[in-house]
Design an enzyme around this catalytic site. Structure first.
Site, PDB file in Angstrom:
ATOM      1  N   ALA A  59     -20.516   4.797  13.423  1.00  0.00           N
ATOM      2  CA  ALA A  59     -20.586   4.538  14.780  1.00  0.00           C
ATOM      3  C   ALA A  59     -19.818   3.140  14.771  1.00  0.00           C
ATOM      4  O   ALA A  59     -19.808   2.119  13.846  1.00  0.00           O
ATOM      5  CB  ALA A  59     -21.679   4.315  15.654  1.00  0.00           C
ATOM      6  N   ASP A  60     -19.003   2.875  15.866  1.00  0.00           N
ATOM      7  CA  ASP A  60     -18.350   1.483  16.197  1.00  0.00           C
ATOM      8  C   ASP A  60     -17.834   1.290  17.591  1.00  0.00           C
ATOM      9  O   ASP A  60     -17.989   2.152  18.316  1.00  0.00           O
ATOM     10  CB  ASP A  60     -16.918   1.770  15.480  1.00  0.00           C
ATOM     11  CG  ASP A  60     -16.266   0.207  15.578  1.00  0.00           C
ATOM     12  OD1 ASP A  60     -16.941  -0.751  15.137  1.00  0.00           O
ATOM     13  OD2 ASP A  60     -14.966   0.082  16.040  1.00  0.00           O
TER      14      ASP A  60
END
Length: 196
Positions: free
Chosen positions: A75-76
């Site tokens: 995730a970012d």
């Protein structure tokens, strides 16, 4: 009356050391183990922030997948205002600068998520608009002095003390925290991993 058959709970490798993402997975009841990624986040594609967070998420998941087999979640999260990307501040001065720019205005939080296993990949992003309230310089500095903003995109934590800075939100709350749970549930279902 017989119920539906119970499916096994998903077991993930979380390619992130973020305490916020761990808390969200616990809230969802997903079993996971933290295996932080060494992938260097890219921040040079402001023209398409959704694609940027998707590529960073895939990079993180692939980095872990190369070392450990399993179902990996990367995730970012970034903050974008007027085409400028605000990631995590390098120091307190940059945190004050970010919050000074963001306060009193709407900005967009983009979170990308990738699920990767040995056979397939799925990556998506979700965006949420957030408006921070207008604050004095003293209020901004007092918040920064708490230390909370220093490892957060945009220099604030909506789930922490930073909740007092948020005036309005338009979209998914957990996207702003750093992991869109509605999007994750959809992705897990595609991998035949059921959380309900």
């Amino acid at each position: 009356m017989a119920g539906f058959p119970v499916a096994p709970r998903p077991q993930l490798l979380l390619a992130s050391a973020s305490p916020r993402r761990r808390e969200l997975l616990l809230q969802l009841g997903v079993e996971f183990r933290v295996v932080p990624s060494a992938y260097p986040e890219q921040m040079d594609n402001a023209s398409d922030p959704g694609e940027l967070v998707v590529q960073n998420s895939l990079g993180k998941a692939r980095d872990v997948q190369a070392r450990e087999p399993g179902l990996i979640l990367g995730a970012d999260t970034i903050v974008v205002l007027d085409g400028t990307i605000y990631g995590k501040p390098r120091d307190t001065g940059e945190a004050v600068h970010m919050l000074t720019k963001l306060q009193g205005r709407w900005h967009t939080v983009h979170t990308g998520q990738a699920l990767v296993d040995a056979h397939r990949e799925c990556a998506r992003h979700r965006s949420t608009r957030v408006r921070l309230r207008t604050m004095s310089t003293d209020q901004i500095r007092a918040y920064v002095s708490s230390g909370e903003p220093l490892d957060k995109a945009g220099a604030y934590a909506i789930q922490g003390l930073g909740a007092a800075l948020v005036e309005a939100i338009d979209g998914c709350y957990t996207t702003v925290v750093g992991l869109s749970l509605p999007m994750l549930v959809d992705m897990l279902f595609e991998f035949e991993q059921f959380v309900f």
